[in-house]
Scaffold this motif. Structure first.
Motif, mmCIF file in Angstrom:
data_model
loop_
_atom_site.group_PDB
_atom_site.id
_atom_site.type_symbol
_atom_site.label_atom_id
_atom_site.label_comp_id
_atom_site.label_asym_id
_atom_site.label_seq_id
_atom_site.Cartn_x
_atom_site.Cartn_y
_atom_site.Cartn_z
ATOM 1 N N SER A 47 0.832 -1.204 0.000
ATOM 2 C CA SER A 47 0.000 0.000 0.000
ATOM 3 C C SER A 47 0.870 1.258 0.000
ATOM 4 O O SER A 47 2.059 1.205 0.326
ATOM 5 N N ARG A 48 0.253 2.366 -0.327
ATOM 6 C CA ARG A 48 0.966 3.647 -0.299
ATOM 7 C C ARG A 48 1.429 3.968 1.118
ATOM 8 O O ARG A 48 2.543 4.453 1.327
ATOM 9 N N GLU A 49 0.574 3.685 2.089
ATOM 10 C CA GLU A 49 0.921 3.943 3.479
ATOM 11 C C GLU A 49 2.155 3.135 3.898
ATOM 12 O O GLU A 49 3.054 3.646 4.568
ATOM 13 N N GLU A 50 2.179 1.874 3.497
ATOM 14 C CA GLU A 50 3.307 1.015 3.833
ATOM 15 C C GLU A 50 4.597 1.527 3.176
ATOM 16 O O GLU A 50 5.643 1.610 3.823
ATOM 17 N N ALA A 51 4.528 1.893 1.896
ATOM 18 C CA ALA A 51 5.697 2.426 1.195
ATOM 19 C C ALA A 51 6.158 3.733 1.837
ATOM 20 O O ALA A 51 7.367 3.957 2.006
ATOM 21 N N SER A 52 5.222 4.585 2.236
ATOM 22 C CA SER A 52 5.563 5.852 2.903
ATOM 23 C C SER A 52 6.262 5.597 4.235
ATOM 24 O O SER A 52 7.212 6.296 4.585
ATOM 25 N N SER B 9 11.444 1.846 -3.944
ATOM 26 C CA SER B 9 10.599 0.732 -4.376
ATOM 27 C C SER B 9 10.489 -0.267 -3.243
ATOM 28 O O SER B 9 11.501 -0.664 -2.654
ATOM 29 N N VAL B 10 9.256 -0.642 -2.933
ATOM 30 C CA VAL B 10 9.000 -1.644 -1.905
ATOM 31 C C VAL B 10 8.403 -2.868 -2.592
ATOM 32 O O VAL B 10 7.493 -2.749 -3.418
ATOM 33 N N VAL B 11 8.947 -4.035 -2.250
ATOM 34 C CA VAL B 11 8.506 -5.291 -2.853
ATOM 35 C C VAL B 11 7.885 -6.166 -1.775
ATOM 36 O O VAL B 11 8.370 -6.214 -0.646
#
Length: 143
Positions: free
Chosen positions: A28-33, A125-127
């Motif tokens: 999610s965007r929140e997780e990447a943030s 980048s988050v995978v």
């Protein structure tokens, strides 16, 4: 009738594929943030061991790699990241439910950051795959 069966079979195949691809979940965007915030906090504190724990195990990133990258940006720009890094704006994102390159989902978040009076563009980048969900790559450049 034959066309109706073909369309039904195609739709069913697509639904099965989507459900299989999303088994590991989407980033999610929140997780990447949160990963971006945590990473930049660790970098500003010169906490290279903490920064490395945020990277995906598939990447085998070392403290030396992160330190060398940050030092090269500092040398090239005159910035001192230990003075603090502020994310001033999220400028873009890209999300992929499944990428064969990482065998999972990818979320790339772009942002503007400031270090003192200097402005930079950054992307992280988050995978998420069977190995976990962590930072896979990052890039920082002058604005």
């Amino acid at each position: 009738m034959k066309l109706k069966k073909s369309v039904t079979a195609i739709l069913l195949s697509v639904l099965i594929l989507l459900s299989l691809c999303s088994c590991s979940g989407r980033v999610s965007r929140e997780e990447a943030s949160e990963y971006a915030d945590h990473f930049f906090t660790a970098v500003a504190a010169d906490n290279w061991s903490e920064a490395v724990t945020l990277f995906h195990p598939d990447r085998n990133v070392t403290e030396d790699y992160v330190l060398a990258y940050i030092e090269s940006v500092e040398t090239g720009t005159g910035a001192d990241f230990s003075n603090g890094i502020e994310i001033t704006a999220y400028t873009g994102f890209s999300s992929s439910l499944y990428s064969s390159d990482v065998d999972g989902s990818v979320y790339e978040i772009d942002m503007k950051i400031t270090v003192g009076d200097l402005a930079f563009y950054a992307s992280i980048s988050v995978v998420r795959n069977d190995e976990g969900a962590e930072i896979y790559d990052f890039h920082i450049s002058e604005e």
